[in-house]
Design a protein around this motif. Structure first.
Motif: not given
Length: 484
Positions: A91-97, A99-106
């Protein structure tokens, strides 16, 4: 009584000579092109990191929807324990998820592994690219690198097709660190050199920067060809050999990263704004494309028009037919539309030509090895993964106009949009773009570009405005962006 002698080195971190760096990075590059099994590559890399005690950290990179390169340094021991569970706040990356679905994986792409020159990036570090995954573990829809990787893998598996890309990336060298970030206070950029095309003495600041950056580029396995000052003052270009599509897009990100890092070490700024200074030529990222099967260049035909095969012309016509729809992808910033100015060798005409450099697509003189098309209307701040993916899919799958329409379009000159607002409108209304990217990514990309456009005057005018630099997506000034 004398004091005991202090140890000469408290830290023993990895530092590799440049010639050995080149050998190591070329080995990895060749393994990628040979399509070494991913499990085998992962096993080799993990073993290397485990055994090499002088590595302290691994820099893991990913690219957001607009094309910004993000880097996270992981402690090596932590990475080896947790490589299957690396998360970040999307959610801290513009164009990504949201706030309510903020966690992403690498998910680490172990095949895209680089040893780094320690005098530029610091000792004891290596770099690897990663793909972004959603909470479900599936490829994240806004990660264009993963999309490109999957598409090119399918091309090869189904048809034996290999896409080759070579990027010619222009940039400016300005005096002082963080010149873009400080632009709102200074209101101008200061040239480091005013020599012009090819004119730069061996010891001057521009030449020293080019030499240093080219050495780093060579050490990282790019396969250097030539480097030189460009037409505009303080402008540079360093060319390297073509590579398969995903490798070529990775190299665009690394090229800009290493240029910025080398420039900073000289107390200068490497700038890839498309048109940072009024009244002189801007920066482009000319993108050369060819297709091959079993080592044969499918774009070559010595008897074809301009030496280009029928499949090469079909690829070109498809790109020209969708040129206005995909213009925002190739030119995604407010500032990029200043470069599409016919007074400065601008490639803004929607046509192909062997000689006219105002054409969007040029057909360079080539032979069975080098025959290709050159898309000249790409800005250096474009997302390289999205650009390569878009040009490749458009050239292979994009709609072709009927012959009568082609003849009519060749009879009249068509032009690309001359401002970002028109480009956004054409992008949003395009059914082809919706099919290409998916409606969700199409909407997100348009939204982040509209946010930039709304922070800048609607009419470009003749002078470059502070806002188009201040709110440019590659300028690392989140504080100023949030103060708008």
């Amino acid at each position: 009584m004398s004091r005991p002698e202090a140890p000469t080195a408290l830290r023993d971190f990895l530092e590799i000579p440049y010639d050995r760096l080149e050998e190591l990075n070329l080995e990895v590059k060749n393994a990628r092109m040979a399509r070494a099994p991913q499990d085998q590559v992962r096993e080799q890399r993990v073993k290397y990191l485990t055994d090499e005690k002088r590595i302290k950290a691994v820099t893991v990179c990913f690219t957001d929807l607009e094309g910004r390169l993000h880097m996270l340094d992981y402690d090596k021991k932590f990475l080896l324990r947790s490589a299957d569970n690396l998360t970040f706040d999307g959610s801290s990356v513009r164009g990504f998820s949201q706030q309510h679905e903020s966690d992403l994986r690498l998910s680490i792409d172990w095949s895209a592994f680089y040893w780094l020159p320690s005098d530029v990036f610091g000792p004891g570090k290596v770099l690897v690219f990663a793909e972004v995954r959603g909470q479900d573990g599936l490829p994240y829809l806004a990660d264009m690198r993963a999309r490109l990787k999957d598409y090119t893998a399918a091309m090869y598996e189904k048809e034996g097709l290999v896409a080759q890309f070579a990027h010619e990336i222009e940039g400016f060298l300005f005096r002082g660190r963080d010149a873009e970030r400080n632009y709102p206070e200074r209101g101008a950029f200061e040239f480091i050199s005013t020599g012009g095309y090819y004119h730069s003495l061996p010891g001057d600041a521009l030449r020293r920067f080019i030499d240093s950056a080219a050495e780093v580029q060579r050490a990282m396995g790019f396969g250097n060809e030539k480097d030189h000052p460009e037409v505009a003052p303080s402008q540079f270009e360093m060319n390297f050999t073509h590579a398969e599509a995903l490798i070529a897009a990775d190299q665009v990100q690394l090229y800009k990263l290493l240029c910025r890092q080398v420039a900073q070490n000289y107390d200068m700024t490497a700038c890839f704004l498309p048109k940072p200074v009024t009244g002189i030529n801007g920066n482009g990222m000319h993108t050369n494309i060819s297709l091959a099967r079993k080592g044969t260049n499918l774009f070559h035909d010595k008897n074809g028009d301009s030496g280009l095969s029928a499949s090469g012309w079909s690829f070109t016509e498809r790109i020209l037919n969708s040129a206005s729809d995909i213009c925002l992808i190739l030119n995604g910033s407010v500032n990029a539309y200043r470069r599409l100015d016919p007074h400065f060798e601008a490639p803004n005409q929607i046509k192909a030509s062997a000689t006219d450099r105002g054409s969007m697509v040029r057909i360079p003189l080539g032979n069975e090895r080098s025959a290709r098309i050159e898309v000249r209307s790409v800005a250096p701040d474009a997302n390289p993964y999205m650009t390569v993916y878009t040009l490749l899919r458009t050239g292979l799958e994009g709609p072709l106009p009927d012959p009568a329409e082609i003849a009519n379009k060749r009879a009249r000159t068509r032009f690309l949009p001359d401002n970002i607002n028109d480009a956004i409108r054409l992008f949003k209304s395009s059914k082809f773009v919706a099919d290409l990217l998916g409606e969700q990514v199409q909407t997100r990309f348009a939204e982040v570009k509209q946010a930039s456009a709304e922070r800048c005057p609607r009419a470009l005018g003749s002078l470059i405005k502070t806002a188009e630099v201040q709110f440019h997506h590659e300028v690392t000034n989140q504080y100023l962006w949030n103060k708008f």
